[in-house]
Design a protein around this motif. Structure first.
Motif, PDB file in Angstrom:
ATOM      1  N   TYR A 129       0.489  -0.923   0.353  1.00 32.71           N
ATOM      2  CA  TYR A 129      -0.499   0.320  -0.182  1.00 32.71           C
ATOM      3  C   TYR A 129       0.538   1.160   0.138  1.00 32.71           C
ATOM      4  O   TYR A 129       0.950   2.485  -0.412  1.00 32.71           O
ATOM      5  CB  TYR A 129      -0.760   0.020   1.557  1.00 32.71           C
ATOM      6  N   ILE A 131       4.217   1.549  -1.491  1.00 31.75           N
ATOM      7  CA  ILE A 131       4.258   1.850  -2.933  1.00 31.75           C
ATOM      8  C   ILE A 131       3.649   2.702  -3.869  1.00 31.75           C
ATOM      9  O   ILE A 131       3.490   3.855  -4.047  1.00 31.75           O
ATOM     10  CB  ILE A 131       4.639   0.455  -2.847  1.00 31.75           C
ATOM     11  N   LEU A 132       2.273   2.393  -3.182  1.00 27.74           N
ATOM     12  CA  LEU A 132       1.530   2.409  -4.245  1.00 27.74           C
ATOM     13  C   LEU A 132       1.275   3.490  -4.205  1.00 27.74           C
ATOM     14  O   LEU A 132       0.996   5.082  -4.737  1.00 27.74           O
ATOM     15  CB  LEU A 132      -0.231   1.347  -4.575  1.00 27.74           C
ATOM     16  N   GLU A 134       2.403   5.743  -2.251  1.00 29.92           N
ATOM     17  CA  GLU A 134       3.523   6.906  -2.918  1.00 29.92           C
ATOM     18  C   GLU A 134       3.850   7.473  -4.740  1.00 29.92           C
ATOM     19  O   GLU A 134       4.077   8.447  -5.001  1.00 29.92           O
ATOM     20  CB  GLU A 134       5.441   6.494  -2.676  1.00 29.92           C
ATOM     21  N   LYS A 135       3.156   6.171  -5.471  1.00 25.05           N
ATOM     22  CA  LYS A 135       2.679   6.023  -6.756  1.00 25.05           C
ATOM     23  C   LYS A 135       2.219   7.660  -6.959  1.00 25.05           C
ATOM     24  O   LYS A 135       2.155   8.304  -8.340  1.00 25.05           O
ATOM     25  CB  LYS A 135       3.124   5.184  -7.396  1.00 25.05           C
ATOM     26  N   LYS A 136       1.055   7.131  -6.018  1.00 22.10           N
ATOM     27  CA  LYS A 136       0.526   8.824  -6.553  1.00 22.10           C
ATOM     28  C   LYS A 136       0.243   9.660  -5.446  1.00 22.10           C
ATOM     29  O   LYS A 136      -0.358  10.812  -5.662  1.00 22.10           O
ATOM     30  CB  LYS A 136      -0.953   7.717  -5.600  1.00 22.10           C
ATOM     31  N   GLN A 137       1.430   9.561  -5.034  1.00 25.53           N
ATOM     32  CA  GLN A 137       2.035  10.969  -4.188  1.00 25.53           C
ATOM     33  C   GLN A 137       0.692  11.399  -2.907  1.00 25.53           C
ATOM     34  O   GLN A 137       0.223  12.157  -2.667  1.00 25.53           O
ATOM     35  CB  GLN A 137       2.031  12.260  -5.338  1.00 25.53           C
ATOM     36  N   TYR A 149       4.235   5.525   3.488  1.00 21.08           N
ATOM     37  CA  TYR A 149       2.895   5.793   3.559  1.00 21.08           C
ATOM     38  C   TYR A 149       1.957   5.232   4.385  1.00 21.08           C
ATOM     39  O   TYR A 149       2.569   3.640   4.631  1.00 21.08           O
ATOM     40  CB  TYR A 149       1.584   6.252   2.186  1.00 21.08           C
ATOM     41  N   PHE A 200      -6.924   2.170  -5.683  1.00 19.62           N
ATOM     42  CA  PHE A 200      -5.847   2.012  -6.512  1.00 19.62           C
ATOM     43  C   PHE A 200      -6.365   1.486  -8.136  1.00 19.62           C
ATOM     44  O   PHE A 200      -6.026   1.347  -8.824  1.00 19.62           O
ATOM     45  CB  PHE A 200      -5.002   1.149  -6.677  1.00 19.62           C
TER      46      PHE A 200
END
Length: 202
Positions: A129, A131-132, A134-137, A149, A200
């Motif tokens: 969670y 990682i995703l 962070e990808k979505k800021q 996060y 996500f």
């Protein structure tokens, strides 16, 4: 579940002490490693059957775990510091159940293995969670200033430490307590996966 509610009470004294530690020359990473050393010493005490000593060492470890963040906020938060902190946390969380297995493998082996598996699954759901997110800021300060996060859940740090203290104080109840906590870890991981599916897939 309790972590964010406890923060308003524990952060002010931790920040005060953390600022003093920062001025002494100790770095946040040093405090993190000191906390890990206390935690591993606690695991060693469990293996040897010294459960009250283990409680004291576990509490010292978690105090250091709270202080390293306060020191980091005083000195400046770094990505590596956050990485080291979460890695040491996972080592500590694995060491305590493993210590109970090594203390009495015949009685505690299966329940301890189930507990460790539940920690692994819960940790995977947490880090995936993060990682995703962070990808979505995505950003959240509900759990304080973190390098990763943090998603809330039924079981968080406070509940896990309370559980560790309980199994040290009532070591004869390790097996049923381990199964109950493992089941709750499964519920926490499942809820986080459902949340990820909702957040996500957009």
């Amino acid at each position: 579940m309790l972590d964010r509610h406890l923060r308003p009470f524990i952060d002010p004294p931790l920040n005060l002490i953390g600022g003093q530690i920062a001025r002494s020359g100790l770095t946040a990473n040093m405090v993190t490693l000191i906390g890990l050393a206390f935690g591993l010493a606690g695991a060693g005490a469990i293996i040897a059957g010294h459960f009250l000593l283990a409680v004291a060492l576990i509490l010292a470890s978690r105090l250091a775990d709270g202080l390293d963040g306060a020191v980091a906020r005083a000195q400046g938060v770094t990505d590596f510091g956050g990485y080291l902190d979460i890695t040491c946390d996972f080592i500590f969380y694995a060491a305590i159940p493993l210590a109970f297995i090594l203390h009495d493998p015949d009685s505690n082996g299966v329940a301890g293995a189930v507990l460790l598996a539940s920690f692994y699954i819960n940790g995977a759901s947490f880090l995936g969670y993060a990682i995703l997110a962070e990808k979505k800021q995505m950003r959240s300060d509900l759990h304080g200033v973190k390098s990763l996060y943090f998603t809330g859940g039924l079981l968080e740090g406070a509940e896990t430490i309370a559980f560790f203290i309980a199994i040290c104080l009532w070591s004869g109840w390790f097996v049923p307590l381990a199964y109950v906590f493992a089941a709750l870890c499964g519920v926490t991981a499942g809820a986080r996966i459902l949340l990820a599916a909702r957040v996500f897939t957009r």
